[in-house]
Motif scaffolding. Sequence first.
Motif, PDB file in Angstrom:
ATOM      1  N   LYS A  67       3.671   3.684  11.157  1.00  0.00           N
ATOM      2  CA  LYS A  67       3.570   2.357  10.563  1.00  0.00           C
ATOM      3  C   LYS A  67       4.940   1.973  10.000  1.00  0.00           C
ATOM      4  CE  LYS A  67      -1.243   2.703   8.965  1.00  0.00           C
ATOM      5  NZ  LYS A  67      -2.116   2.656   7.750  1.00  0.00           N
ATOM      6  N   LEU A  68       5.231   0.702  10.021  1.00  0.00           N
ATOM      7  CA  LEU A  68       6.431   0.206   9.364  1.00  0.00           C
ATOM      8  C   LEU A  68       6.135  -0.080   7.905  1.00  0.00           C
ATOM      9  CD1 LEU A  68       7.706  -2.319  12.083  1.00  0.00           C
ATOM     10  CD2 LEU A  68       8.559  -0.004  11.658  1.00  0.00           C
ATOM     11  N   GLY A  69       7.140   0.030   7.057  1.00  0.00           N
ATOM     12  CA  GLY A  69       6.975  -0.344   5.660  1.00  0.00           C
ATOM     13  C   GLY A  69       6.328   0.691   4.768  1.00  0.00           C
ATOM     14  N   MET A  70       6.248   1.942   5.238  1.00  0.00           N
ATOM     15  CA  MET A  70       5.602   2.984   4.441  1.00  0.00           C
ATOM     16  C   MET A  70       6.608   3.858   3.692  1.00  0.00           C
ATOM     17  SD  MET A  70       2.514   2.265   4.833  1.00  0.00           S
ATOM     18  CE  MET A  70       1.762   3.665   3.992  1.00  0.00           C
ATOM     19  N   GLY A  71       7.877   3.627   3.904  1.00  0.00           N
ATOM     20  CA  GLY A  71       8.903   4.403   3.212  1.00  0.00           C
ATOM     21  C   GLY A  71       9.459   5.532   4.061  1.00  0.00           C
ATOM     22  N   ASP A  72      10.587   6.033   3.624  1.00  0.00           N
ATOM     23  CA  ASP A  72      11.287   7.127   4.301  1.00  0.00           C
ATOM     24  C   ASP A  72      10.659   8.452   3.873  1.00  0.00           C
ATOM     25  OD1 ASP A  72      13.178   9.095   5.089  1.00  0.00           O
ATOM     26  OD2 ASP A  72      14.799   7.630   4.970  1.00  0.00           O
ATOM     27  N   PHE A  73      10.040   9.162   4.821  1.00  0.00           N
ATOM     28  CA  PHE A  73       9.278  10.350   4.437  1.00  0.00           C
ATOM     29  C   PHE A  73      10.153  11.488   3.935  1.00  0.00           C
ATOM     30  CE2 PHE A  73      10.186  13.362   7.769  1.00  0.00           C
ATOM     31  CZ  PHE A  73      10.463  12.611   8.898  1.00  0.00           C
ATOM     32  N   ARG A  74      11.482  11.372   4.051  1.00  0.00           N
ATOM     33  CA  ARG A  74      12.360  12.401   3.478  1.00  0.00           C
ATOM     34  C   ARG A  74      12.465  12.278   1.970  1.00  0.00           C
ATOM     35  NH1 ARG A  74      17.650  11.040   6.769  1.00  0.00           N
ATOM     36  NH2 ARG A  74      16.921   8.976   6.084  1.00  0.00           N
ATOM     37  N   CYS A  75      12.140  11.104   1.451  1.00  0.00           N
ATOM     38  CA  CYS A  75      12.253  10.858   0.017  1.00  0.00           C
ATOM     39  C   CYS A  75      11.272  11.748  -0.754  1.00  0.00           C
ATOM     40  CB  CYS A  75      11.966   9.390  -0.279  1.00  0.00           C
ATOM     41  SG  CYS A  75      11.899   9.004  -2.048  1.00  0.00           S
ATOM     42  N   PRO A  76      11.736  12.441  -1.787  1.00  0.00           N
ATOM     43  CA  PRO A  76      10.850  13.308  -2.583  1.00  0.00           C
ATOM     44  C   PRO A  76       9.659  12.579  -3.178  1.00  0.00           C
ATOM     45  CG  PRO A  76      13.159  13.740  -3.114  1.00  0.00           C
ATOM     46  CD  PRO A  76      13.144  12.524  -2.238  1.00  0.00           C
ATOM     47  N   PHE A  77       9.822  11.312  -3.524  1.00  0.00           N
ATOM     48  CA  PHE A  77       8.699  10.554  -4.100  1.00  0.00           C
ATOM     49  C   PHE A  77       7.662  10.202  -3.042  1.00  0.00           C
ATOM     50  CE2 PHE A  77      12.148   9.418  -7.185  1.00  0.00           C
ATOM     51  CZ  PHE A  77      11.606  10.099  -8.270  1.00  0.00           C
ATOM     52  N   VAL A  78       8.113   9.937  -1.836  1.00  0.00           N
ATOM     53  CA  VAL A  78       7.176   9.631  -0.754  1.00  0.00           C
ATOM     54  C   VAL A  78       6.406  10.893  -0.382  1.00  0.00           C
ATOM     55  CG1 VAL A  78       6.973   8.935   1.670  1.00  0.00           C
ATOM     56  CG2 VAL A  78       8.548   7.745   0.145  1.00  0.00           C
ATOM     57  N   LYS A  79       7.086  12.031  -0.384  1.00  0.00           N
ATOM     58  CA  LYS A  79       6.424  13.301  -0.038  1.00  0.00           C
ATOM     59  C   LYS A  79       5.350  13.659  -1.051  1.00  0.00           C
ATOM     60  CE  LYS A  79       9.770  15.670   2.863  1.00  0.00           C
ATOM     61  NZ  LYS A  79      10.558  16.877   3.058  1.00  0.00           N
ATOM     62  N   LYS A  80       5.570  13.252  -2.311  1.00  0.00           N
ATOM     63  CA  LYS A  80       4.574  13.568  -3.339  1.00  0.00           C
ATOM     64  C   LYS A  80       3.272  12.824  -3.081  1.00  0.00           C
ATOM     65  CE  LYS A  80       7.739  14.704  -7.126  1.00  0.00           C
ATOM     66  NZ  LYS A  80       8.210  14.313  -8.478  1.00  0.00           N
ATOM     67  N   CYS A 107       7.898   1.928  -6.904  1.00  0.00           N
ATOM     68  CA  CYS A 107       8.974   2.856  -7.286  1.00  0.00           C
ATOM     69  C   CYS A 107      10.091   2.123  -8.031  1.00  0.00           C
ATOM     70  CB  CYS A 107       9.531   3.542  -6.048  1.00  0.00           C
ATOM     71  SG  CYS A 107      10.891   4.688  -6.393  1.00  0.00           S
ATOM     72  N   GLU A 108      10.598   2.721  -9.076  1.00  0.00           N
ATOM     73  CA  GLU A 108      11.669   2.104  -9.871  1.00  0.00           C
ATOM     74  C   GLU A 108      12.986   2.020  -9.106  1.00  0.00           C
ATOM     75  OE1 GLU A 108      13.368   4.594 -13.059  1.00  0.00           O
ATOM     76  OE2 GLU A 108      11.949   6.160 -12.406  1.00  0.00           O
ATOM     77  N   TYR A 109      13.109   2.798  -8.031  1.00  0.00           N
ATOM     78  CA  TYR A 109      14.351   2.800  -7.254  1.00  0.00           C
ATOM     79  C   TYR A 109      14.282   1.905  -6.019  1.00  0.00           C
ATOM     80  CZ  TYR A 109      15.209   6.998 -10.062  1.00  0.00           C
ATOM     81  OH  TYR A 109      15.373   7.879 -11.099  1.00  0.00           O
ATOM     82  N   LEU A 110      13.212   1.179  -5.838  1.00  0.00           N
ATOM     83  CA  LEU A 110      13.007   0.405  -4.614  1.00  0.00           C
ATOM     84  C   LEU A 110      14.151  -0.559  -4.333  1.00  0.00           C
ATOM     85  CD1 LEU A 110      11.302  -0.416  -2.196  1.00  0.00           C
ATOM     86  CD2 LEU A 110      10.074  -2.031  -3.672  1.00  0.00           C
ATOM     87  N   LYS A 111      14.658  -1.224  -5.374  1.00  0.00           N
ATOM     88  CA  LYS A 111      15.703  -2.222  -5.135  1.00  0.00           C
ATOM     89  C   LYS A 111      17.022  -1.600  -4.703  1.00  0.00           C
ATOM     90  CE  LYS A 111      17.530  -2.783  -9.844  1.00  0.00           C
ATOM     91  NZ  LYS A 111      17.824  -3.790 -10.906  1.00  0.00           N
ATOM     92  N   TYR A 112      17.128  -0.263  -4.841  1.00  0.00           N
ATOM     93  CA  TYR A 112      18.350   0.414  -4.430  1.00  0.00           C
ATOM     94  C   TYR A 112      18.271   0.974  -3.011  1.00  0.00           C
ATOM     95  CZ  TYR A 112      19.072   0.190  -9.453  1.00  0.00           C
ATOM     96  OH  TYR A 112      19.197  -0.253 -10.743  1.00  0.00           O
ATOM     97  N   SER A 142       0.811  -1.218   0.000  1.00  0.00           N
ATOM     98  CA  SER A 142       0.000   0.000   0.000  1.00  0.00           C
ATOM     99  C   SER A 142       0.848   1.273   0.000  1.00  0.00           C
ATOM    100  CB  SER A 142      -0.915   0.014   1.228  1.00  0.00           C
ATOM    101  OG  SER A 142      -0.149  -0.051   2.423  1.00  0.00           O
ATOM    102  N   SER A 143       2.180   1.127   0.166  1.00  0.00           N
ATOM    103  CA  SER A 143       3.048   2.303   0.214  1.00  0.00           C
ATOM    104  C   SER A 143       3.402   2.775  -1.191  1.00  0.00           C
ATOM    105  CB  SER A 143       4.341   1.980   0.967  1.00  0.00           C
ATOM    106  OG  SER A 143       5.161   1.121   0.192  1.00  0.00           O
ATOM    107  N   LEU A 144       3.793   4.030  -1.293  1.00  0.00           N
ATOM    108  CA  LEU A 144       4.221   4.579  -2.576  1.00  0.00           C
ATOM    109  C   LEU A 144       5.502   3.916  -3.063  1.00  0.00           C
ATOM    110  CD1 LEU A 144       3.563   8.386  -1.934  1.00  0.00           C
ATOM    111  CD2 LEU A 144       2.256   6.874  -3.417  1.00  0.00           C
ATOM    112  N   CYS A 145       6.286   3.400  -2.114  1.00  0.00           N
ATOM    113  CA  CYS A 145       7.567   2.773  -2.454  1.00  0.00           C
ATOM    114  C   CYS A 145       7.399   1.493  -3.272  1.00  0.00           C
ATOM    115  CB  CYS A 145       8.338   2.427  -1.184  1.00  0.00           C
ATOM    116  SG  CYS A 145       8.798   3.836  -0.184  1.00  0.00           S
ATOM    117  N   SER A 146       6.299   0.802  -3.063  1.00  0.00           N
ATOM    118  CA  SER A 146       6.141  -0.533  -3.654  1.00  0.00           C
ATOM    119  C   SER A 146       6.226  -0.531  -5.174  1.00  0.00           C
ATOM    120  CB  SER A 146       4.819  -1.158  -3.202  1.00  0.00           C
ATOM    121  OG  SER A 146       3.718  -0.397  -3.672  1.00  0.00           O
TER     122      SER A 146
END
Length: 325
Positions: free
Chosen positions: A312-325, A292-297, A286-290
Amino acid sequence: MQLYLLVNQKCNLKCSFCIRGNKYKSSADINIQTLKSILKSNDFSKYTLIITGGEPSLSNLTNIIQICNNHFKKICVNTNGVYNGWLKRIKTNNIHIQISIDGNKEVHNRIRGQENDIFTKINETIKIINNLGISYNISTTVNKQNYKHIFEFVKEIKSFQNMKYWKVSPALPFGCEKLKNTISINEWNGLVDFILEESLVPVKIKKLFDFELLDKFIDSGKINNLNITSNCGDVKSKIYVYPDFTVYPCTCLTDFPLGNLAEQNLEEIIHSEKAKIFSNYKVKESSLCSSCEYLKYCNGGCIGMSWNYFRKLGMGDFRCPFVKK
């Protein structure tokens, strides 16, 4: 593997960005007899011990170092450098000291919450360290209070003689620090570029979420086969042990105690079902990271960032510009 040992949770300073915060602070020191028992029942020979706090020099630090000396690969003491009487009582060469300095005298004294001139005291401590031939580095934490001053501090850092390296890190919005006081990813990455270009001393620093640079590496074919499955807080590279010997995956994940060394063996703790939540960490579908093309990195980035921002765990690092979007 690093083991961060908090020998106390008391401090002589009031740093505005203290990552420990005030929630769990206690005046109690680590129990020496329990520590001795734990050292006998565990094999720490592959671990680097990071003695921290609080402020470790407020405890019987030389005794703790002596007790731990033959049990760890290396010992590092993270200190604010104000007190230095313990240094001359050290009886081992297997030690490195990290001292916090966050800018020039005026900036550092202000950030560390002191009207007294602790900056001068820290310089006296560094002179003693040099006279004793002890390895040391300086650690600088950057937030909005000192961000602009770091561009000048780059020139001053070279004055600290025999320093092994300069470690520079962004303040994290945990503990006493507020999100509004942290600098943006663009500000941080710009500062990294400047420091790497201008510093005359070795530096430990890294960019965050620099996708333009990452794309260049991907296009070059140098990291196409790279698949990062580890994260900060995943119990694979470091663990935190608090004064009551409770083990946590990170100091920003103290809502998740993994066990207690006074009751369990460390190997049992780091391979427990509780620990596997972090060692096998994956982002949620359910996270935006799932997608993302950069997830494996990055595998979702800092686990603590996900928990402390989204709860919640597994929702991504909120500092990431893609997560903030």
